[in-house]
Scaffold this motif. Structure first.
Motif, PDB file in Angstrom:
ATOM      1  N   GLN A  37       0.844  -1.183   0.000  1.00 21.32           N
ATOM      2  CA  GLN A  37       0.000   0.000   0.000  1.00 21.32           C
ATOM      3  C   GLN A  37       0.883   1.237   0.000  1.00 21.32           C
ATOM      4  OE1 GLN A  37       0.037   0.673   4.006  1.00 21.32           O
ATOM      5  NE2 GLN A  37      -1.286  -1.013   4.536  1.00 21.32           N
TER       6      GLN A  37
ATOM      7  N   GLN B  11       2.461   4.252   1.286  1.00 17.27           N
ATOM      8  CA  GLN B  11       2.566   4.696   2.663  1.00 17.27           C
ATOM      9  C   GLN B  11       3.229   6.043   2.752  1.00 17.27           C
ATOM     10  OE1 GLN B  11       3.803   1.682   5.545  1.00 17.27           O
ATOM     11  NE2 GLN B  11       4.114   0.382   3.771  1.00 17.27           N
ATOM     12  N   ASN B  12       2.792   6.827   3.697  1.00 14.55           N
ATOM     13  CA  ASN B  12       3.422   8.106   4.018  1.00 14.55           C
ATOM     14  C   ASN B  12       3.702   8.929   2.768  1.00 14.55           C
ATOM     15  OD1 ASN B  12       3.311   7.471   6.773  1.00 14.55           O
ATOM     16  ND2 ASN B  12       5.046   6.140   6.507  1.00 14.55           N
TER      17      ASN B  12
ATOM     18  N   ILE C 112       4.499   9.767  -2.910  1.00 14.47           N
ATOM     19  CA  ILE C 112       4.633  10.558  -4.142  1.00 14.47           C
ATOM     20  C   ILE C 112       6.030  11.158  -4.218  1.00 14.47           C
ATOM     21  CG2 ILE C 112       3.685  12.480  -5.427  1.00 14.47           C
ATOM     22  CD1 ILE C 112       1.084  12.034  -3.944  1.00 14.47           C
TER      23      ILE C 112
ATOM     24  N   LEU D 262       8.630  10.116  -2.680  1.00 14.55           N
ATOM     25  CA  LEU D 262       9.604   9.033  -2.816  1.00 14.55           C
ATOM     26  C   LEU D 262       9.752   8.628  -4.273  1.00 14.55           C
ATOM     27  CD1 LEU D 262      11.327   7.124  -1.174  1.00 14.55           C
ATOM     28  CD2 LEU D 262       9.435   5.560  -1.081  1.00 14.55           C
TER      29      LEU D 262
ATOM     30  N   ARG E  72      11.721  11.146  -6.115  1.00 15.17           N
ATOM     31  CA  ARG E  72      13.153  11.099  -5.846  1.00 15.17           C
ATOM     32  C   ARG E  72      13.807   9.950  -6.578  1.00 15.17           C
ATOM     33  NH1 ARG E  72      13.284  10.858   0.231  1.00 15.17           N
ATOM     34  NH2 ARG E  72      11.236  11.765   0.202  1.00 15.17           N
ATOM     35  N   ARG E  73      13.076   8.831  -6.675  1.00 14.52           N
ATOM     36  CA  ARG E  73      13.693   7.657  -7.295  1.00 14.52           C
ATOM     37  C   ARG E  73      13.706   7.743  -8.804  1.00 14.52           C
ATOM     38  NH1 ARG E  73      11.115   2.794  -3.949  1.00 14.52           N
ATOM     39  NH2 ARG E  73      12.423   2.962  -2.122  1.00 14.52           N
TER      40      ARG E  73
ATOM     41  N   ILE F  72     -21.863  33.635 -18.000  1.00 12.32           N
ATOM     42  CA  ILE F  72     -23.045  34.498 -17.924  1.00 12.32           C
ATOM     43  C   ILE F  72     -23.771  34.203 -16.617  1.00 12.32           C
ATOM     44  CG2 ILE F  72     -23.415  34.716 -20.396  1.00 12.32           C
ATOM     45  CD1 ILE F  72     -25.480  32.511 -20.128  1.00 12.32           C
TER      46      ILE F  72
ATOM     47  N   LEU G 186     -25.422  34.756 -12.749  1.00 15.13           N
ATOM     48  CA  LEU G 186     -24.992  35.129 -11.400  1.00 15.13           C
ATOM     49  C   LEU G 186     -23.537  34.765 -11.172  1.00 15.13           C
ATOM     50  CD1 LEU G 186     -25.934  36.184  -8.658  1.00 15.13           C
ATOM     51  CD2 LEU G 186     -26.292  33.844  -7.997  1.00 15.13           C
TER      52      LEU G 186
ATOM     53  N   GLN H 231     -15.112  39.623  -8.086  1.00 17.25           N
ATOM     54  CA  GLN H 231     -13.883  39.163  -7.441  1.00 17.25           C
ATOM     55  C   GLN H 231     -12.670  39.576  -8.257  1.00 17.25           C
ATOM     56  OE1 GLN H 231     -13.555  35.069  -7.873  1.00 17.25           O
ATOM     57  NE2 GLN H 231     -11.859  34.817  -6.493  1.00 17.25           N
TER      58      GLN H 231
ATOM     59  N   GLY I 192     -33.452  41.468  11.840  1.00 19.09           N
ATOM     60  CA  GLY I 192     -33.542  40.440  12.862  1.00 19.09           C
ATOM     61  C   GLY I 192     -32.665  40.694  14.066  1.00 19.09           C
TER      62      GLY I 192
END
Lengths: 260, 638
Positions: A1, A3-4, A7, A9, A12-13, A43, A45, A53, A252
C-alpha cells in the motif's frame, strides 16, 4: 500500500516524466488565455460574482504596481513646506477680518450648545400607524376591528404579563420581542451585546414609546455594567443611552450606537 | 463503537469554498422567481425555504465532518497515541469542538430567522430577513477558517498513515538511526522503504507484510531513536516510542556491530538499557547487523563480553548482514517462532481458552488385542523415497530426447512396440497380401465378430428400433400438413396454367436480343440509298458514325481510349453505351457527373442511412433538447 510520502519518494527515485517541465511551462503559459476565455463566456450570477472578485484582484494589482512606480520616482516632500505658506497668486488677499472672526466664534458656540443634544441619527422617517400597527379583526363575524398587532420589533420589560386576551388592545407578538442589542462604542469602535433596560424615546410617536416599539432612531437604555465604566466620584455606571441605527424588523437584530 | 476508516474521511473544504458551495447550491436548488403581488404566505414560504435549505446544508456537511473524523477515545490506544504525537490531541479536539459549536450556532440562526419571517408582511422585509440569515451563517463559517484548514491537513496526513493492525502478529524493528532497519524490512517483505546513508531517512512508521507458516505477519519499521530522556524526544522519535509501547509484537533490536552508523557499541547498549522497560512482555531478539563488515568474533574482548552478557540474560543474538543476506532468514524464523509461542502462552493463560478447551477432545482408538499393526508402505514408495533422497537418475524421457535433438527430433512410437522379432519394428506393413485384405486378418476372431454384429443388427431391425417414430403430432399438425400438401399442388397447377396462357408468345431469352437488334435498326445500305435519293453525297462514308464496326475493332477502340465514350465512334447496333456515360458529351462532363454522384452519397453514408429515401429518426425525443432548465441558448441547442 502506498505509505506516508509515496509521491515524493517516487519523484526522488524515478524523477519526472520526460515532458513534465515542458508541459508545465506550456500550461502556465496558457493560463492567461484560459482565464480570459472563461471571463468572456460566463453568464448569469456566476459571472457577476466572478467579475466582482476579479475586479477586486485587479484593483490590488494596480495598487501594487503604482506603489512600485512611486518607489522609483521622486515626489514632492510635504513636510518641507512651512505652515501658512501661500501660493504666489493668493499673496494679495487680505487676512480674515476681526468681524468675521467674531461671527465665526458665535457660530461655533451655538454649534457646541446644540451639540449636547446631538445624536448619531438625527433625522428619521416617521412611521405611520398603518405601518407599525396591523388591524386584527375579531368577533364572531370578524367585524370588530379594535385590536392592533405591532409589526415592528418591540421590547417588553422583565415583569411583563399580558392583559387578559379579551381586553388587550395592542398585541406584541413573542417572536418580535427582543432583549438584547448590539451596541457599538463610537470611540472604541468595539461592539458588545448588551441587555436592554427600556425604551426611552421613539421619535415617531409617544404611543410607540409606551408600547416599547423599537424602530430606527429610537433611543434605548442599555445595561453597560459589562463595560466597567466608572464615574468621577467612583460610582459604577450601569445604564447608558444608545440610539438604534438599523431597521430591526428587516435585519432580525438591534444595532445601536452608544450615546456618550 | 463506530468503525472508522481513515482513508474515507470527507474532504474538508476551505471556508471560502464552503460558503461559495452552499450559497450557489441554495441558488440552484430552490425556486428563484418571486413577485411582489404574490400572496404573502407564498412569499414567506419562498424565503423561509431558502433559509432552511442553507441551514440544512451547512448542518449536514458539518455533521459529516464531525462523524468522519475519529474520536480519540474510540480508537485503539495505539492510534490515539500516534495521532496525539502527530497532530496534538488538544488542538485536534479544539478544532472539532469549534466545528460543533459552529454547527449549533448555524442551527440557532436558522431557527430564529424562520421565526421572524412569520411576521414579514412585505416582500422587501422577507427578503432582507433572508439576506440577514444567510449572511450570518456565512460569517460563522468564515470565522472557522483556521479550524477547517487544520482539519483538512490532518485528514490528508491521516489517510496516508500505514494501516497497522495492532492485534495481529507483528515484528517491530528498533534501534539507532542508520543501523539497517529499513534494509531489513526491504529484504524480508515487499515494502520499499527508502534506504540512504544519512540519519533519519525513515521519518515515520512503515509496514510490510510477509508470510511464515501459512500465516500473515506484519513487520513495522520505525524511525531511529536517539538516546535522550522522553521529554526531549521529537515527533519522529515519539512515533517509534508509541509503536513500541502499544503494539504487542516481537521486538528486533538492531545493532550496528561495525559502528558505521556513527554511534559506538557502548552507546547502543546504553540505549538498549534505557528503553528496556518498553520491552517487557515482548519476545526480544538482538540483531547484530552489518556483520559482513565486522563479525562479532573480530571485535575486541570487551565488546564480545557485551554480547555474551546478552546471551546470558536470555536474549538471543543473531548475526546478520542485509547486504549478503546471511542470517536474515534465521532472524525471521526465530522471531516468528518465539512470538507464536508467546501468543499461544498468553492465550492459554487468558480466560477465553477455557471455553474452547471444554469442547475439545482428542479421541484415540482403544486397542482390542495385543497384535502390532504397523502402517503398510509398499516397496515402490519406499524405493522412490530413497531414490528421491539419493537422487538417482531417472530413465530418459522423450522430452529430454526432444530437447537434445532440437529440430531433428521425430516422434517415433514404433520403437516401443513389443514384437517377437525386434528387428521387424520398422518394417512397412502392406495393405493387400496374396489377394487378401490385411485388415481383415488383424483379429483372428474377426469373422466371428462380424457375424455376431450382423445378427445383432437384424434383431434390432426386427424389433423395430430403426422405424420412424409414429406421428405424435396432434390434430393441428395433421391439418397443417394437409394444407401444405394442398398448397403445393395448387401451386404446380397454377404454374402449368400460366404457361399455357402464352399471351405474348414464346419469349426469347435476353441474350438473343442482340441478334434481333439488327432487324429493328436501319441498315446501312438502306440509309445510304435513301439519302442519295434525296440528293446527299454518300460516298466515302466508311468512317461515319452509323457504320457498324466489327466487334474486335470496337472492342479495341474501347480499350485504347479508356474513358472516352465517343458516341460518335460507336453505332448503336454494335454496343450499347454503358449507363454511367450515356447521355454525356465529353470527358469533363463525365468527371463532373461522377463527382456529383459521390457527393450526393456522402451525407447518406456519414449518417449511416440505407439509401436516399431512408429518413428514419432513431431518437425522436433527445434528452438534451427536452430536459432541464433553459439556461443559455434556445430549444434547438440549449
Amino acid at each position: 500500500q502506498p505509505q506516508n510520502e509515496h509521491i515524493e519518494l517516487h519523484r526522488r527515485r524515478y524523477g519526472y516524466r520526460l515532458d513534465y517541465h515542458e508541459k508545465r511551462r506550456k500550461k502556465e503559459g496558457r493560463e492567461a488565455h484560459e482565464r480570459s476565455r472563461k471571463a468572456k463566456k460566463m453568464i448569469g450570477l456566476k459571472a457577476k460574482l466572478y467579475h466582482k472578485q476579479r475586479h477586486a484582484e485587479k484593483i490590488q494589482m494596480k495598487k501594487t504596481i503604482k506603489m512600485h512606480e512611486k518607489r522609483n520616482t521622486k515626489k514632492k516632500d510635504d513636510e518641507k513646506t512651512p505652515k501658512g505658506a501661500v501660493p504666489a497668486y493668493l499673496l494679495d488677499r487680505e487676512g480674515q477680518s476681526r468681524a468675521k472672526v467674531l461671527s465665526n466664534m458665535i457660530k461655533q458656540k451655538r454649534k457646541e450648545k446644540a451639540g449636547k443634544w446631538e445624536v448619531p441619527v438625527p433625522k428619521v422617517r416617521a412611521q405611520g400607524e398603518t405601518e407599525v400597527l396591523k388591524v386584527i379583526r375579531t368577533g364572531k363575524r370578524k367585524k370588530k376591528a379594535w385590536k392592533r398587532m405591532v409589526t415592528k420589533v418591540c421590547f417588553v420589560g422583565d415583569g411583563f404579563t399580558r392583559k387578559p386576551p379579551k381586553y388587550e388592545r395592542f398585541i406584541r407578538p413573542m417572536g418580535l420581542r427582543f432583549k438584547k442589542a448590539h451596541v457599538t462604542h463610537p470611540e472604541l469602535k468595539a461592539t458588545f451585546c448588551l441587555p436592554i433596560l427600556g425604551v426611552k424615546k421613539n421619535p415617531s410617536s409617544p404611543l410607540y414609546t409606551t408600547l416599547g416599539v423599537i424602530t430606527k432612531g429610537t433611543v434605548i437604555e442599555v445595561n453597560v455594567s459589562e463595560l466597567g465604566l466608572v464615574t468621577q466620584g467612583g460610582k459604577v455606571i450601569w445604564g447608558k443611552y444608545a440610539q438604534v441605527t438599523n431597521n430591526p424588523e428587516n435585519d432580525g437584530c438591534i444595532n445601536a450606537v452608544l450615546l456618550v | 463503537m463506530a468503525l472508522y476508516n481513515f482513508k474515507k474521511i470527507t474532504v474538508v473544504p476551505s471556508a471560502k469554498d464552503f460558503i461559495d458551495l452552499t450559497l450557489s447550491k441554495t441558488q440552484r436548488k430552490t425556486p428563484t422567481v418571486i413577485h411582489k403581488h404574490y400572496q404573502i404566505h407564498r412569499i414567506r414560504h419562498f424565503y423561509m425555504r431558502k433559509v432552511k435549505y442553507t441551514q440544512q446544508n451547512y448542518h449536514d456537511r458539518l455533521t459529516q465532518i464531525l462523524t468522519d473524523f475519529p474520536k480519540l477515545d474510540d480508537i485503539h490506544p495505539f492510534y490515539a497515541d500516534l495521532m496525539n504525537v502527530l497532530y496534538d490531541k488538544d488542538h485536534y479536539k479544539l478544532a472539532l469542538g469549534q466545528i460543533n459549536i459552529a454547527k449549533n450556532l448555524i442551527d440557532n440562526v436558522g431557527k430564529d430567522y424562520v421565526r421572524l419571517m412569520k411576521y414579514g408582511d412585505s416582500l422587501y422585509r422577507c427578503k432582507q430577513l433572508k439576506r440577514a440569515a444567510l449572511g450570518r451563517m456565512c460569517t460563522i463559517i468564515k470565522r472557522q477558517k483556521q479550524s477547517l484548514e487544520y482539519l483538512e491537513q490532518v485528514r490528508q496526513h491521516l489517510s496516508r498513515l500505514p494501516t497497522i493492525d495492532p492485534n495481529t502478529r507483528t515484528l517491530l524493528l528498533c534501534g539507532y538511526p542508520n543501523v539497517g532497519k529499513s534494509s531489513f524490512i526491504n529484504k524480508v517483505t515487499r515494502a520499499d522503504v527508502e534506504v540512504q546513508p544519512y540519519a533519519f531517512t525513515t521519518k515515520s512508521l512503515f509496514v510490510g507484510h510477509m508470510d511464515y507458516k501459512y500465516l500473515r505477519w506484519q513487520v513495522v519499521d520505525t524511525p531511529g531513536i536517539l538516546d535522550h530522556p522522553l521529554e526531549d524526544r521529537n515527533t519522529i522519535e515519539m512515533q517509534a516510542i508509541t509503536a513500541l509501547a502499544h503494539l504487542r509484537a516481537a521486538v528486533l533490536y538492531v545493532m550496528d556491530v561495525s559502528e558505521q552508523c556513527g554511534h559506538s557499541l557502548e552507546e547502543q547498549v546504553e540505549l538498549f538499557r534505557n528503553i528496556k522497560p518498553l520491552f517487557a512482555n515482548k519476545p526480544l531478539i538482538i540483531v547484530a547487523n552489518k556483520c559482513d563488515v565486522k563479525r562479532i568474533a573480530e571485535l575486541p574482548e570487551e565488546s564480545q563480553k557485551i554480547f555474551e552478557a546478552f546471551e546470558a540474560e536470555g536474549f538471543s543474538v543473531i548475526e546478520t548482514s542485509t547486504l549478503t543476506e546471511e542470517g536474515v532468514i534465521q532472524v525471521k524464523t526465530e522471531a516468528c517462532d518465539r512470538l507464536l509461542a508467546h501468543r499461544v502462552d498468553t492465550k492459554m493463560k487468558g480466560n477465553k481458552v477455557n471455553e474452547v478447551l471444554n469442547r475439545l477432545h482428542l479421541a484415540m482408538p482403544t486397542k482390542r488385542d495385543n497384535k502390532e499393526r504397523l502402517p503398510f508402505i509398499p516397496e515402490g514408495a519406499v524405493a522412490r523415497k530413497k531414490r528421491m533422497e539419493v537422487d538417482t537418475p531417472k530413465r530418459k524421457l522423450e522430452r529430454d530426447i526432444e530437447l537434445e535433438m532440437g529440430d531433428d527430433y521425430v516422434l517415433d512410437l514404433q520403437k516401443y512396440w513389443d514384437l517377437m522379432n525386434s528387428s521387424e519394428k520398422y518394417d512397412k506393413i502392406p495393405e493387400i497380401w496374396e489377394g487378401h485384405n490385411i485388415l481383415d486378418f488383424i483379429d483372428p476372431d474377426i469373422m466371428r465378430k462380424l457375424e455376431e454384429l450382423e445378427k445383432e443388427e437384424e434383431l434390432r431391425e426386427a424389433a423395430g428400433e430403426y422405424d420412424s417414430e409414429p406421428e405424435s403430432e396432434d390434430e393441428e399438425m395433421m391439418e397443417i400438413r394437409q394444407l401444405a400438401q394442398q398448397i403445393r399442388e395448387k401451386k404446380k397447377l397454377k404454374i402449368l396454367q400460366s404457361k399455357e396462357k402464352d399471351t405474348r408468345g414464346p419469349r426469347m431469352p435476353r441474350t438473343a436480343k442482340k441478334a434481333s437488334i439488327e432487324h429493328t435498326l436501319v441498315q446501312r445500305k438502306v440509309l445510304e440509298k435513301e439519302m442519295t435519293d434525296l440528293g446527299l453525297d454518300m460516298t466515302n462514308k466508311d468512317d461515319a458514325h452509323y457504320v457498324r464496326r466489327s466487334r474486335s475493332v470496337t472492342r479495341k477502340r474501347k480499350r485504347d481510349e479508356s474513358e472516352t465514350p465517343k458516341s460518335v465512334a460507336r453505332s448503336r447496333s454494335s454496343s450499347r453505351t454503358p449507363r454511367d456515360v450515356s447521355g454525356l458529351r465529353d470527358e469533363k462532363m463525365v468527371k463532373k457527373v461522377k463527382t456529383m454522384a459521390k457527393k450526393a452519397q456522402k451525407k447518406m453514408n456519414r449518417l449511416g442511412k440505407k439509401g436516399e429515401s431512408d429518413r428514419h429518426i432513431f431518437n425522436l425525443k433527445p434528452r438534451h433538447l427536452l430536459a432541464g432548465k433553459r439556461k443559455s441558448g434556445k430549444t434547438q441547442r440549449r
